[in-house]
Motif scaffolding. Structure first.
Motif, PDB file in Angstrom:
ATOM      1  N   GLN A  47       0.798  -1.126  -0.163  1.00 22.65           N
ATOM      2  CA  GLN A  47       0.160   0.000   0.124  1.00 22.65           C
ATOM      3  C   GLN A  47       0.972   1.244   0.068  1.00 22.65           C
ATOM      4  O   GLN A  47       0.383   2.477  -0.591  1.00 22.65           O
ATOM      5  CB  GLN A  47      -1.012   0.037   1.377  1.00 22.65           C
ATOM      6  CG  GLN A  47      -1.874   1.077   1.197  1.00 22.65           C
ATOM      7  CD  GLN A  47      -2.728   1.078   0.047  1.00 22.65           C
ATOM      8  OE1 GLN A  47      -3.494   0.094  -0.284  1.00 22.65           O
ATOM      9  NE2 GLN A  47      -3.002   2.158  -0.840  1.00 22.65           N
ATOM     10  N   ARG A  48       1.954   1.260   0.732  1.00 23.30           N
ATOM     11  CA  ARG A  48       2.874   2.435   0.855  1.00 23.30           C
ATOM     12  C   ARG A  48       3.434   2.626  -0.648  1.00 23.30           C
ATOM     13  O   ARG A  48       3.622   3.758  -1.080  1.00 23.30           O
ATOM     14  CB  ARG A  48       3.954   2.407   1.764  1.00 23.30           C
ATOM     15  CG  ARG A  48       3.356   2.307   3.362  1.00 23.30           C
ATOM     16  CD  ARG A  48       4.523   2.528   4.290  1.00 23.30           C
ATOM     17  NE  ARG A  48       5.452   1.416   4.416  1.00 23.30           N
ATOM     18  CZ  ARG A  48       5.484   0.056   5.065  1.00 23.30           C
ATOM     19  NH1 ARG A  48       4.165   0.099   5.699  1.00 23.30           N
ATOM     20  NH2 ARG A  48       6.112  -0.658   4.964  1.00 23.30           N
ATOM     21  N   LYS A  49       3.772   1.534  -1.316  1.00 22.92           N
ATOM     22  CA  LYS A  49       4.311   1.628  -2.711  1.00 22.92           C
ATOM     23  C   LYS A  49       3.348   2.156  -3.580  1.00 22.92           C
ATOM     24  O   LYS A  49       3.614   3.098  -4.537  1.00 22.92           O
ATOM     25  CB  LYS A  49       4.981   0.279  -3.106  1.00 22.92           C
ATOM     26  CG  LYS A  49       6.244  -0.058  -2.494  1.00 22.92           C
ATOM     27  CD  LYS A  49       7.385   0.880  -2.682  1.00 22.92           C
ATOM     28  CE  LYS A  49       7.703   0.843  -3.995  1.00 22.92           C
ATOM     29  NZ  LYS A  49       8.943   1.722  -4.651  1.00 22.92           N
ATOM     30  N   ASP A  79       0.822   4.301  -2.734  1.00 23.94           N
ATOM     31  CA  ASP A  79       0.461   5.604  -2.414  1.00 23.94           C
ATOM     32  C   ASP A  79       1.471   6.478  -3.022  1.00 23.94           C
ATOM     33  O   ASP A  79       1.402   7.442  -3.331  1.00 23.94           O
ATOM     34  CB  ASP A  79       0.627   5.668  -0.831  1.00 23.94           C
ATOM     35  CG  ASP A  79      -0.804   5.164  -0.183  1.00 23.94           C
ATOM     36  OD1 ASP A  79      -1.830   4.836  -0.989  1.00 23.94           O
ATOM     37  OD2 ASP A  79      -0.765   4.713   0.873  1.00 23.94           O
ATOM     38  N   MET A  80       2.865   6.024  -2.963  1.00 22.48           N
ATOM     39  CA  MET A  80       3.964   6.705  -3.608  1.00 22.48           C
ATOM     40  C   MET A  80       3.935   6.953  -5.132  1.00 22.48           C
ATOM     41  O   MET A  80       3.941   7.928  -5.556  1.00 22.48           O
ATOM     42  CB  MET A  80       5.109   5.991  -3.491  1.00 22.48           C
ATOM     43  CG  MET A  80       6.529   6.688  -3.913  1.00 22.48           C
ATOM     44  SD  MET A  80       7.817   5.899  -3.417  1.00 22.48           S
ATOM     45  CE  MET A  80       8.245   6.304  -1.565  1.00 22.48           C
ATOM     46  N   SER A  81       3.191   5.964  -5.834  1.00 23.34           N
ATOM     47  CA  SER A  81       3.039   6.038  -7.040  1.00 23.34           C
ATOM     48  C   SER A  81       1.984   7.026  -7.264  1.00 23.34           C
ATOM     49  O   SER A  81       1.855   7.957  -8.345  1.00 23.34           O
ATOM     50  CB  SER A  81       2.570   4.827  -7.717  1.00 23.34           C
ATOM     51  OG  SER A  81       3.657   3.979  -8.057  1.00 23.34           O
ATOM     52  N   ARG A  82       0.980   7.147  -6.229  1.00 22.04           N
ATOM     53  CA  ARG A  82       0.002   8.067  -6.544  1.00 22.04           C
ATOM     54  C   ARG A  82       0.263   9.622  -6.240  1.00 22.04           C
ATOM     55  O   ARG A  82      -0.179  10.656  -6.860  1.00 22.04           O
ATOM     56  CB  ARG A  82      -1.480   7.840  -5.539  1.00 22.04           C
ATOM     57  CG  ARG A  82      -2.393   8.931  -5.448  1.00 22.04           C
ATOM     58  CD  ARG A  82      -3.882   8.278  -4.811  1.00 22.04           C
ATOM     59  NE  ARG A  82      -3.408   7.449  -3.983  1.00 22.04           N
ATOM     60  CZ  ARG A  82      -4.835   6.803  -3.128  1.00 22.04           C
ATOM     61  NH1 ARG A  82      -5.807   6.850  -3.839  1.00 22.04           N
ATOM     62  NH2 ARG A  82      -4.484   6.198  -2.180  1.00 22.04           N
ATOM     63  N   GLU A  83       1.095   9.622  -5.188  1.00 20.36           N
ATOM     64  CA  GLU A  83       1.526  11.095  -4.787  1.00 20.36           C
ATOM     65  C   GLU A  83       2.710  11.392  -5.594  1.00 20.36           C
ATOM     66  O   GLU A  83       3.134  12.800  -5.605  1.00 20.36           O
ATOM     67  CB  GLU A  83       1.708  10.933  -3.261  1.00 20.36           C
ATOM     68  CG  GLU A  83       0.486  10.635  -2.539  1.00 20.36           C
ATOM     69  CD  GLU A  83       0.683  10.198  -1.119  1.00 20.36           C
ATOM     70  OE1 GLU A  83       2.043  10.130  -0.679  1.00 20.36           O
ATOM     71  OE2 GLU A  83      -0.056   9.575  -0.388  1.00 20.36           O
ATOM     72  N   SER A  89      -5.837  -0.945  -5.282  1.00 21.27           N
ATOM     73  CA  SER A  89      -5.601  -1.042  -3.787  1.00 21.27           C
ATOM     74  C   SER A  89      -6.041  -2.417  -3.515  1.00 21.27           C
ATOM     75  O   SER A  89      -5.366  -3.234  -2.888  1.00 21.27           O
ATOM     76  CB  SER A  89      -5.889   0.064  -2.886  1.00 21.27           C
ATOM     77  OG  SER A  89      -5.792  -0.519  -1.639  1.00 21.27           O
ATOM     78  N   TYR A 123      -6.784   4.350  -8.406  1.00 25.82           N
ATOM     79  CA  TYR A 123      -6.041   3.755  -7.212  1.00 25.82           C
ATOM     80  C   TYR A 123      -6.874   2.978  -6.186  1.00 25.82           C
ATOM     81  O   TYR A 123      -6.363   1.978  -5.507  1.00 25.82           O
ATOM     82  CB  TYR A 123      -5.081   4.824  -6.401  1.00 25.82           C
ATOM     83  CG  TYR A 123      -4.001   5.284  -7.312  1.00 25.82           C
ATOM     84  CD1 TYR A 123      -2.919   4.492  -7.203  1.00 25.82           C
ATOM     85  CD2 TYR A 123      -4.006   6.283  -8.245  1.00 25.82           C
ATOM     86  CE1 TYR A 123      -1.775   4.938  -7.832  1.00 25.82           C
ATOM     87  CE2 TYR A 123      -2.799   6.652  -8.884  1.00 25.82           C
ATOM     88  CZ  TYR A 123      -2.091   5.896  -9.032  1.00 25.82           C
ATOM     89  OH  TYR A 123      -0.653   6.185  -9.751  1.00 25.82           O
ATOM     90  N   ASP A 124      -8.110   3.345  -6.029  1.00 21.66           N
ATOM     91  CA  ASP A 124      -8.935   2.650  -5.012  1.00 21.66           C
ATOM     92  C   ASP A 124      -9.180   1.012  -5.432  1.00 21.66           C
ATOM     93  O   ASP A 124      -9.009   0.100  -4.673  1.00 21.66           O
ATOM     94  CB  ASP A 124     -10.203   3.385  -4.693  1.00 21.66           C
ATOM     95  CG  ASP A 124     -10.227   4.532  -4.055  1.00 21.66           C
ATOM     96  OD1 ASP A 124      -9.065   4.552  -3.451  1.00 21.66           O
ATOM     97  OD2 ASP A 124     -11.093   5.406  -4.302  1.00 21.66           O
ATOM     98  N   THR A 165       3.207  -1.895  -8.475  1.00 22.56           N
ATOM     99  CA  THR A 165       2.653  -0.592  -7.939  1.00 22.56           C
ATOM    100  C   THR A 165       3.324   0.554  -8.735  1.00 22.56           C
ATOM    101  O   THR A 165       2.353   1.488  -8.837  1.00 22.56           O
ATOM    102  CB  THR A 165       3.168  -0.706  -6.471  1.00 22.56           C
ATOM    103  OG1 THR A 165       4.544  -0.754  -6.528  1.00 22.56           O
ATOM    104  CG2 THR A 165       2.654  -1.429  -5.636  1.00 22.56           C
TER     105      THR A 165
END
Length: 207
Positions: free
Chosen positions: A96-98, A100-104, A191, A187-188, A167
């Motif tokens: 999930q952190r990876k 999130d990094m792609s999204r942000e 995930s 992204y949702d 990711t």
């Protein structure tokens, strides 16, 4: 007489450096290192080319600065994986952190991918000195979980490669995803799918 302390950069100098680096991130992530030019960076930053060269020695200096900053951020999700935690929770949290990094940080992801595709000429020292020891350490942690029967037995190295590829795909291939999903935010649903996929892969078989 002692040497004078280095003069701190002014507010305008800090602002201009930030403008240059942010503009360069746009240019490098869109065109790659070879396709990017100082003229493009200057135009994106709203500054003159001589002004760019006042702050940086050239295109490579800007690129290396961005890569150095990126590497500090890039390792954080893997560093956070806790060997004392619940294995499934820790690994799915890492996924999930990876994601999130792609999204942000999609520009940063494409900057990193572009450097690796060129053979990592400027980032290789970081890969050797920073990523490799951390990678080996976390693979040993994952292998320990598997040896204890807490996770299915698979190659930890290829597990991490699979997490990275699934990711980071959402940032590096964003243009294709936008077309294929008809503009739907990915992204949702990504995930949920990745959680299920890796949970099923990692769930140990009943004794």
């Amino acid at each position: 007489m002692p040497d004078a302390a280095p003069k701190k950069p002014s507010r305008i100098q800090k602002r201009n450096r930030h403008l240059i680096l942010d503009a360069a991130l746009d240019v490098f992530s869109a065109h790659g290192y070879r396709g990017a030019t100082l003229d493009q960076i200057a135009e994106a930053a709203g500054l003159s080319k001589p002004n760019i060269l006042y702050y940086f020695g050239g295109k490579e200096d800007i690129h290396v600065t961005l890569l150095n900053q990126l590497m500090e951020t890039w390792l954080d999700p893997l560093i956070e994986m806790n060997g004392e935690g619940d294995p499934m929770t820790e690994l799915l949290g890492y996924v999930q952190r990876k994601l999130d990094m792609s999204r942000e940080l999609p520009r940063e992801s494409r900057l990193f991918a572009g450097e690796i595709l060129q053979g990592a000429p400027r980032m290789n020292p970081h890969l050797v000195a920073d990523l490799k020891p951390l990678f080996d350490e976390k693979c040993a942690v994952i292998q320990g979980w598997m040896d204890a029967g807490k996770l299915a037995s698979i190659d930890p190295r290829h597990l991490l490669f699979s997490i990275w590829s699934t990711t980071q795909h959402y940032a590096d291939f964003e243009a294709q995803i936008v077309v294929l999903l008809s503009g739907e935010a990915p992204y949702d649903t990504a995930s949920d799918m990745l959680d299920r996929m890796f949970r099923n892969l990692l769930r140990p078989e009943p004794a």
